[in-house]
Design an enzyme around this catalytic site. Structure first.
Site, short mmCIF file in Angstrom:
data_model
loop_
_atom_site.label_atom_id
_atom_site.label_comp_id
_atom_site.label_asym_id
_atom_site.label_seq_id
_atom_site.Cartn_x
_atom_site.Cartn_y
_atom_site.Cartn_z
N CYS A 119 -26.69 52.09 -19.74
CA CYS A 119 -26.39 51.72 -18.62
C CYS A 119 -26.02 52.49 -18.60
O CYS A 119 -24.29 52.32 -17.79
CB CYS A 119 -26.98 49.94 -17.56
SG CYS A 119 -27.01 50.47 -15.77
N LEU A 120 -26.04 53.83 -18.02
CA LEU A 120 -24.33 54.47 -17.53
C LEU A 120 -24.84 55.42 -16.33
O LEU A 120 -26.13 56.19 -16.73
CB LEU A 120 -23.76 55.34 -18.86
CG LEU A 120 -22.91 55.95 -18.57
CD1 LEU A 120 -21.62 54.97 -18.01
CD2 LEU A 120 -22.13 56.52 -19.89
#
Lengths: 295, 151
Positions: free
Chosen positions: B87-88
């Protein structure tokens, strides 16, 4: 001493008369000028569209100035690479030496301006294709002074606009943005406004055509082998994610409530607590894998 | 298969010639858009000493679209799920073509130093990270020692 103060005052007055609002002077507690700051552009007869480089000149005046030269910093360079900046610093040093014990700020500003005028072509790379700007390349300067081949910038604008409208289409009506698509600079994300139709007619950058091809070297082969070794080692210790197994675990969360069978992995659940190990069952699963492989 | 874009060739060459400390990324023999990656766990993080394998794939319209990156080595981190998905923001809506393979991998390495349990992808890990950080860090260290070592 007082003669120094007089000379500095005279110099500052002259600078303000010449550069007017382009220059800013800050004063210290004793009301003596401390720093001189000015963003310098190449001379293009004030045609802003033709100015492709700029830099902010900042000169700190030591107490003993002009007997001691000013401390010069070049900030926020745009379109200039490190080699040009370094040669600018060298030229500034030479000029200060030549004008030792004399007011030198005006000379320095003009020196920088001359240099910028000479290299008024961005020497940096296009951040999209990573190639430089050749004579004949069509390129665009954004309002934030970043440079792209028009061809590359057009591709960026078209793709981000497409992604934006695709994302909007996915949203329910009440969540849709009322704002129109706003293009952003790929480097600093500042809002930019460009005519995409105009940009996309530009030819691709020239340097791209002469770039060399890729080939697998023996060094690369060796690195590939090393990576493979690490992969095998971690796999033997159960350290590699098995996508299929993990996906099955996720499926089992909803289907299985049986936690007693040792053969079936019941999947992770926050409620399940082991007597020895108050962590979720997935941890126990990893532990048993670990025991198996380390035997 | 279409010719490899020049930019990908240039990035590959630079990754080989001037590698980023603590990160190696090498293209696959049969597919130059697929990279085998190793990111070392940052110092003073629970992942210190670990060598994490990742896979990175450059989609057809790269660099206009973000690379697809996934952890292959198991890792205990609130922003990385069981399948190794990360999750970036720069891999999603904050992607910019001015980013590169090296900057993406550096960002992932930075994410290891700064877990963000308020924006979780692995819910159980994030939950523990919030209610009992020291235990979560112990778990992360344990997973690193168990799964991410080289010898």
């Amino acid at each position: 001493m007082s003669s120094n103060v007089e000379r500095v005052k005279e110099e500052i007055e002259a600078l303000e008369a010449i550069f007017m609002e382009d220059i800013s002077i800050s004063y210290n507690g004793q009301d003596l000028p401390e720093t001189v700051k000015m963003t310098i552009f190449p001379s293009t007869a004030n045609d802003i569209d033709k100015q492709y480089v700029c830099v902010t000149f900042e000169a700190m005046l030591p107490e003993m100035y002009p007997d001691i030269p000013p401390i010069v910093k070049l900030k926020n360079p745009r379109g200039l690479d490190d080699s040009i900046l370094n040669s600018l610093y060298d030229a500034i040093k030479d000029k200060c030496f030549e004008f030792s014990s004399q007011p030198v700020i005006y000379e320095l500003i003009e020196l920088i301006r001359e240099n910028l005028t000479e290299c008024n072509l961005p020497t940096c790379q296009c951040a999209v294709c990573l190639y430089g700007f050749c004579d004949g390349d069509v390129f665009t300067k954004t309002q934030c002074f970043h440079y792209f081949h028009s061809f590359c910038l057009a591709k960026h604008l078209l793709t981000t606009e497409k992604h934006y409208s695709e994302e909007q289409d996915k949203l329910p009506a009440w969540q849709k943005s009322t704002k129109a698509f706003q293009a952003a600079c790929p480097v600093c994300r500042e809002a930019i406004n460009c005519d995409v139709d105009d940009l996309k007619s530009a030819p691709p950058p020239k340097d791209l055509e002469s770039a060399q091809n890729f080939s697998v070297t023996s060094e690369l082969k060796m690195l590939q082998c090393k990576m493979q070794e690490l992969f095998s080692y971690q796999k033997s210790r159960g350290g590699i994610i098995d996508i299929e197994e993990e996906e099955n675990k996720l499926l089992l969360i909803t289907n299985s409530s049986d936690d007693s069978s040792p053969d079936v992995d019941p999947g992770p659940s926050l409620e399940q607590v082991d007597e020895n190990n108050p962590k979720s069952s997935i941890d126990r699963k990893f532990k048993s894998d670990f025991r198996k492989t380390s035997r | 298969m279409a010719a490899l874009p020049r930019r990908i060739i240039k990035e590959t060459q630079r990754l080989m010639q001037e590698p980023v400390p603590g990160i190696s990324a090498i293209p696959d023999e049969s597919n130059a858009r697929y990279f085998h990656v190793i990111v070392t766990g940052p110092e003073d993080s629970p992942f210190e000493g670990g060598l994490f394998k990742l896979e990175l794939f450059l989609p057809e319209d790269y660099p206009m679209s973000a690379p697809k990156v996934r952890f292959i080595t198991k890792i205990y981190h609130p922003n990385i799920d069981r399948l190794g998905r990360i999750c970036l923001d720069i891999l999603k809506d904050k992607w910019s073509p001015a980013l590169q393979i090296r900057t993406v991998l550096l960002s992932i390495q930075a994410l290891l130093s700064a877990p963000n349990p308020d924006d979780p992808l692995a819910n159980d890990v994030a939950e523990l990270w919030k209610v009992n950080e020291s235990e979560a860090i112990r778990n992360a260290k344990e997973w690193t020692r168990r799964y991410a070592m080289d010898t």
